[in-house]
Design an enzyme around this catalytic site. Structure first.
Site, PDB file in Angstrom:
ATOM      1  N   HIS A  49       0.823  -1.211   0.000  1.00 20.66           N
ATOM      2  CA  HIS A  49       0.000   0.000   0.000  1.00 20.66           C
ATOM      3  C   HIS A  49       0.857   1.261   0.000  1.00 20.66           C
ATOM      4  O   HIS A  49       0.375   2.343   0.297  1.00 20.66           O
ATOM      5  CB  HIS A  49      -0.960  -0.006   1.188  1.00 20.66           C
ATOM      6  CG  HIS A  49      -2.040  -1.027   1.029  1.00 20.66           C
ATOM      7  ND1 HIS A  49      -2.058  -2.207   1.720  1.00 20.66           N
ATOM      8  CD2 HIS A  49      -3.113  -1.069   0.195  1.00 20.66           C
ATOM      9  CE1 HIS A  49      -3.111  -2.918   1.350  1.00 20.66           C
ATOM     10  NE2 HIS A  49      -3.756  -2.258   0.428  1.00 20.66           N
ATOM     11  N   VAL A 176      -0.078  -0.955  16.804  1.00 25.34           N
ATOM     12  CA  VAL A 176      -1.047  -0.753  15.723  1.00 25.34           C
ATOM     13  C   VAL A 176      -1.418  -2.086  15.078  1.00 25.34           C
ATOM     14  O   VAL A 176      -0.556  -2.795  14.551  1.00 25.34           O
ATOM     15  CB  VAL A 176      -0.499   0.195  14.639  1.00 25.34           C
ATOM     16  CG1 VAL A 176      -1.545   0.397  13.537  1.00 25.34           C
ATOM     17  CG2 VAL A 176      -0.126   1.547  15.235  1.00 25.34           C
ATOM     18  N   ASP A 178      -3.651  -3.676  12.104  1.00 22.77           N
ATOM     19  CA  ASP A 178      -4.277  -3.262  10.835  1.00 22.77           C
ATOM     20  C   ASP A 178      -4.629  -4.555  10.111  1.00 22.77           C
ATOM     21  O   ASP A 178      -3.787  -5.163   9.481  1.00 22.77           O
ATOM     22  CB  ASP A 178      -3.260  -2.419  10.054  1.00 22.77           C
ATOM     23  CG  ASP A 178      -3.761  -2.007   8.677  1.00 22.77           C
ATOM     24  OD1 ASP A 178      -4.925  -2.308   8.333  1.00 22.77           O
ATOM     25  OD2 ASP A 178      -2.969  -1.379   7.943  1.00 22.77           O
ATOM     26  N   MET A 179      -5.865  -5.000  10.276  1.00 21.81           N
ATOM     27  CA  MET A 179      -6.210  -6.319   9.739  1.00 21.81           C
ATOM     28  C   MET A 179      -7.437  -6.294   8.836  1.00 21.81           C
ATOM     29  O   MET A 179      -8.499  -5.793   9.196  1.00 21.81           O
ATOM     30  CB  MET A 179      -6.405  -7.336  10.870  1.00 21.81           C
ATOM     31  CG  MET A 179      -7.559  -7.113  11.794  1.00 21.81           C
ATOM     32  SD  MET A 179      -7.709  -8.455  13.049  1.00 21.81           S
ATOM     33  CE  MET A 179      -8.844  -9.601  12.240  1.00 21.81           C
ATOM     34  N   TRP A 230     -16.597 -18.476   9.464  1.00 22.39           N
ATOM     35  CA  TRP A 230     -17.881 -17.799   9.616  1.00 22.39           C
ATOM     36  C   TRP A 230     -17.781 -16.517  10.450  1.00 22.39           C
ATOM     37  O   TRP A 230     -18.545 -15.572  10.240  1.00 22.39           O
ATOM     38  CB  TRP A 230     -18.922 -18.745  10.226  1.00 22.39           C
ATOM     39  CG  TRP A 230     -18.471 -19.415  11.494  1.00 22.39           C
ATOM     40  CD1 TRP A 230     -18.651 -18.980  12.768  1.00 22.39           C
ATOM     41  CD2 TRP A 230     -17.726 -20.640  11.596  1.00 22.39           C
ATOM     42  NE1 TRP A 230     -18.075 -19.853  13.661  1.00 22.39           N
ATOM     43  CE2 TRP A 230     -17.507 -20.877  12.976  1.00 22.39           C
ATOM     44  CE3 TRP A 230     -17.221 -21.551  10.662  1.00 22.39           C
ATOM     45  CZ2 TRP A 230     -16.807 -21.984  13.451  1.00 22.39           C
ATOM     46  CZ3 TRP A 230     -16.525 -22.660  11.126  1.00 22.39           C
ATOM     47  CH2 TRP A 230     -16.324 -22.873  12.506  1.00 22.39           C
ATOM     48  N   LYS A 231     -16.822 -16.490  11.371  1.00 18.65           N
ATOM     49  CA  LYS A 231     -16.746 -15.335  12.271  1.00 18.65           C
ATOM     50  C   LYS A 231     -16.303 -14.062  11.539  1.00 18.65           C
ATOM     51  O   LYS A 231     -16.905 -13.002  11.684  1.00 18.65           O
ATOM     52  CB  LYS A 231     -15.809 -15.645  13.436  1.00 18.65           C
ATOM     53  CG  LYS A 231     -16.430 -16.624  14.429  1.00 18.65           C
ATOM     54  CD  LYS A 231     -15.628 -16.689  15.722  1.00 18.65           C
ATOM     55  CE  LYS A 231     -16.463 -17.279  16.846  1.00 18.65           C
ATOM     56  NZ  LYS A 231     -15.741 -17.273  18.129  1.00 18.65           N
ATOM     57  N   GLY A 309       2.486  -4.266  15.022  1.00 19.14           N
ATOM     58  CA  GLY A 309       3.226  -3.004  14.897  1.00 19.14           C
ATOM     59  C   GLY A 309       4.703  -3.142  15.211  1.00 19.14           C
ATOM     60  O   GLY A 309       5.498  -2.269  14.888  1.00 19.14           O
TER      61      GLY A 309
END
Lengths: 337, 337
Positions: A49, A176, A178-179, A230-231, A309
């Site tokens: 990114h 941090v 970030d998922m 499913w979660k 992080g």
């Protein structure tokens, strides 16, 4: 192979990005801000990114999906919540502004929420976690995306992988997380495909709906595996609903009607941690949690238990000293933009 | 087998629970409130944190871990955030009060956050999601727990499975996601063990640290599999940090020093959705998302794609008519309390 990797000093990358963005219609100050976000993500090792994504970003600007001079505008303010219209401006700049406003609201009333409609891909979600943490705030943020993940029990992708970001200030840095709600980000799968390696666990589905570890197959089907089966599918559904409802913007199934991903909905919540206790106490609390975490009994000796992080800090240090590693073919593409 | 299952009318269950709680030192009004939460969870089919858990709850009261008459007290209020001390009162009552306060803060300033220290197990987290949704609010809440999940790459459990609850009002009902960070809750694994069935996916680790689908083995090791492997482990770590920092309360590694689980930290965030748009528009947005979701192409015909909270509505209807199904041996234990 190593000769295929260049090491670009951060300042050089920043300059190159900035001048390209100016060339593509960004006002100078916005170009610099946006270039800084892309460069910082690259310094931190989030190449997917950062520099690797930059050509696509510029392409979206060229095609008119991202409007380089557009500014977000306030739609609605009520107490500690604000709704903003992103006006299809650059995703990272809109997200930075929204985070800034959420921090401002948190400063005045402890917690603040900004919901943003009609914006664009924020690139690395962690950027805004780091930004809030540097402002002394806890951050909870999420975005929706185009459909790239099936509901549980389904074959076709109707959910986004809707990344969720949590951040906590810690010492001069931050913790941090970030998922994305898919087991692997597309960036991670592209990297695995490039290296010709299989994924460690099932990362998605093939064209017949069977689970697979082959990153190339998943990139083609765009059917990723939800985190926790499913979660994660359920969590992705709720995050999309929340993003659309709170911002008054589009949901994944509406975004998906366009051929490319734009017009997203995002939410930014900040909590002013400095109001809740002395920073030395806060740091001590985090340190004691991390100390216990790190003293885990390892599955394999030599392997490390890391916290979200942590790797970023190590990469940031290395890349600041040695320059940012970039595939030669990517950098050659960048400088031609 | 069916003769081993009784069907208890909800009103009877409520009366039985209430009188037992009064017998164990609950003031009458608190007994009724607490019994209502346990009964409602059972009506909704969440037996593991309803009737099946009731004997353990009463045992904790008897042992002095849960103080039946204790009231939470305000520690700190700043704008739209409040910190409360749970004083080791009944977890469900403390959580209900905290949700009520979060809704109140959201009413006055759009978003409100209550952080609660030194409280007890809130039983079914979804209860507070439903409560907030009935009050017209979006809900984001989480709790920490004792350690029952290893860090990724570790053998020993140092993380809690720290349930996260998201809820959104919808028509006269709600969409409620209530997910622990372990792939399976202990309740679900206990049910599978009872039925002598293997889990559908790896649910945890055996004593050697190898993944297993055997629920009995995982209940013994108390090493659950994180949702999404490394991702759920990271999320659990951050939720614990946030709960401890925002409430000024204990973190998992501190709770874990006690032989039993008490003195938890919890966070309750409410957002007043009525401020952000007309309820008919909100319902329409949700409906269009659900319509698209439900039109997924199914892996197996006959199988359904369901959304979080959907099954609850069906069960609620059935149990209201037919009575709440309870294992005979459990109900016999309850009435003896």
């Amino acid at each position: 192979m190593d000769s295929d990797v260049l090491h670009i000093p951060a300042q050089e990358m920043l300059n190159v990005f900035t001048s390209i963005l100016v060339k593509h219609g960004f006002p100078v100050e916005k170009a610099l801000q946006c270039a800084t976000i892309f460069t910082d993500s690259s310094i931190d090792g989030i190449y997917s990114h950062g520099v690797n994504r930059f050509p696509t970003f510029v392409d979206y600007v060229a095609k008119g999906h991202v409007l380089p001079a557009a500014e977000p505008s306030l739609k609605n303010a009520m107490g500690s919540i604000e709704q903003w219209e992103g006006n299809l401006g650059p995703g990272p700049l809109n997200a930075m502004m929204a985070t800034h406003r959420a921090i401002g609201l948190a400063r005045s009333s402890g917690i603040g929420c900004v919901a943003l409609s009609n914006t664009n891909h924020w690139m690395r979600g962690g950027s805004y976690g780091w930004q809030a943490a540097r402002g002394g705030c806890v951050f909870i943020g999420f975005t929706n995306t185009i459909a790239n993940m099936p509901a549980w029990g389904a074959k076709d992708a109707r959910l986004g992988n809707n990344p969720l970001v949590l951040a906590i200030p810690y010492q001069d840095e931050a913790i941090v997380l970030d998922m994305a709600m898919s087991q692997y980000s597309f960036g991670a799968m592209e990297l695995a495909r490039l290296k010709n390696t299989m994924l460690e666990v099932d990362g998605g589905f093939d064209a017949n709906g069977n689970p697979t570890r082959d990153p190339g197959v998943i990139i083609d089907t765009r059917r990723t595996m939800p985190v926790g089966f499913w979660k994660g599918a359920g969590l992705a559904l709720l995050l999309d609903m929340l993003a659309a409802l709170l911002s008054g913007g589009l949901s994944t199934h509406e975004i998906n009607k366009n051929a490319v991903e734009y017009g997203l909905s995002q939410v930014f919540i900040a909590i002013d941690l400095s109001r809740l206790g002395d920073s030395s106490i806060i740091n001590k609390t985090i340190e004691s949690i991390l100390d216990d975490y790190k003293s885990s009994v390892l599955v394999e000796s030599g392997r490390k238990v890391i916290y979200p992080g942590q790797r970023v800090l190590e990469t940031r240090k290395a890349n600041t000293i040695k320059g940012i590693p970039v595939q030669r073919r990517i950098w050659e593409r960048v400088v031609m933009l």
